[in-house]
Enzyme design. Structure first.
Site, PDB file in Angstrom:
ATOM      1  N   ASP A  16      -6.703  -5.188   4.578  1.00 57.86           N
ATOM      2  CA  ASP A  16      -6.231  -4.066   3.767  1.00 57.86           C
ATOM      3  C   ASP A  16      -4.815  -3.767   4.258  1.00 57.86           C
ATOM      4  OD1 ASP A  16      -6.130  -1.856   2.046  1.00 57.86           O
ATOM      5  OD2 ASP A  16      -6.954  -0.519   3.572  1.00 57.86           O
ATOM      6  N   GLU A  89      -6.109  -7.383  -0.373  1.00 54.28           N
ATOM      7  CA  GLU A  89      -6.000  -6.509  -1.539  1.00 54.28           C
ATOM      8  C   GLU A  89      -4.696  -6.755  -2.293  1.00 54.28           C
ATOM      9  OE1 GLU A  89      -6.946  -1.917  -2.697  1.00 54.28           O
ATOM     10  OE2 GLU A  89      -5.934  -2.252  -0.789  1.00 54.28           O
ATOM     11  N   ASP A 161      -9.553   2.296   6.631  1.00 54.55           N
ATOM     12  CA  ASP A 161      -8.836   1.017   6.578  1.00 54.55           C
ATOM     13  C   ASP A 161      -9.739  -0.152   6.957  1.00 54.55           C
ATOM     14  OD1 ASP A 161      -6.116   2.214   6.085  1.00 54.55           O
ATOM     15  OD2 ASP A 161      -6.586   3.126   8.007  1.00 54.55           O
TER      16      ASP A 161
END
Length: 180
Positions: A16, A89, A161
């Protein structure tokens, strides 16, 4: 010979990305010929939690210094765990154009860390990840955290996160199963 060929399991690294905080999560997936996606009795996945964490970057440092540190830290994670694949992502939106550019540069550092290690990279949008994990593409962060803890049977609370990074890894696992 890669680990995948030796013991029939795969390690997936979820990332992430962020320019101040970057989450990572590592999940082990056993040989899919021996397991199914979900055990109907326990509703537990055969994905096993290995590790997760956050790479905290100094916000007062110039972006180029933070990007170098991000690359270095991710390369260290890759070296330590030797994942087989990386799930990251996609940039979906940001509060401003400047924020989107900075996030894009952080993604670039993560992509280069994976590519320089020879790892295949798979990209998923936040909507795809939330839908795969929670069943609803507009789920809130705490819902993702809760589902990740349940799916991986974790007793400790994850940072947002780390949970997002683990969710990316699980999303990739589920997507690969569907495509097979």
């Amino acid at each position: 010979m890669r680990r995948q060929e030796k013991n029939k399991s795969r390690l997936i690294l979820g990332i992430d990305p962020g320019s101040i905080v970057c989450g990572y999560g590592i999940i082990k997936l056993a040989d899919s010929r021996q397991h199914t996606a979900y055990n109907r009795q326990s509703q537990a996945t055969d994905a096993v939690y290995i590790a997760s964490g956050r790479i905290m970057l100094p916000s007062k440092q110039p972006l180029n210094v933070r990007l170098k540190e991000l690359y270095s830290n991710l390369t260290g994670v890759i070296r330590e765990y030797s994942p087989d694949e990386v799930s990251i992502e996609k940039v979906f939106f940001a509060k401003s154009i400047k924020a989107a550019l900075v996030l894009g540069q952080a993604r670039g550092a993560a992509l280069v860390a994976a590519a320089s290690s020879g790892l295949p990279v798979y990209e998923y949008s936040a909507l795809e990840v939330k839908k795969a994990i929670v069943g609803y593409g507009r789920a809130e962060k705490h819902q993702v955290q809760s589902m990740i803890s349940k799916i991986l049977n974790l007793k400790t609370k994850l940072s947002a996160d780390s949970a997002d990074a683990l969710a990316l890894a699980l999303c990739h696992i589920n997507t690969m199963r569907i495509l097979r």
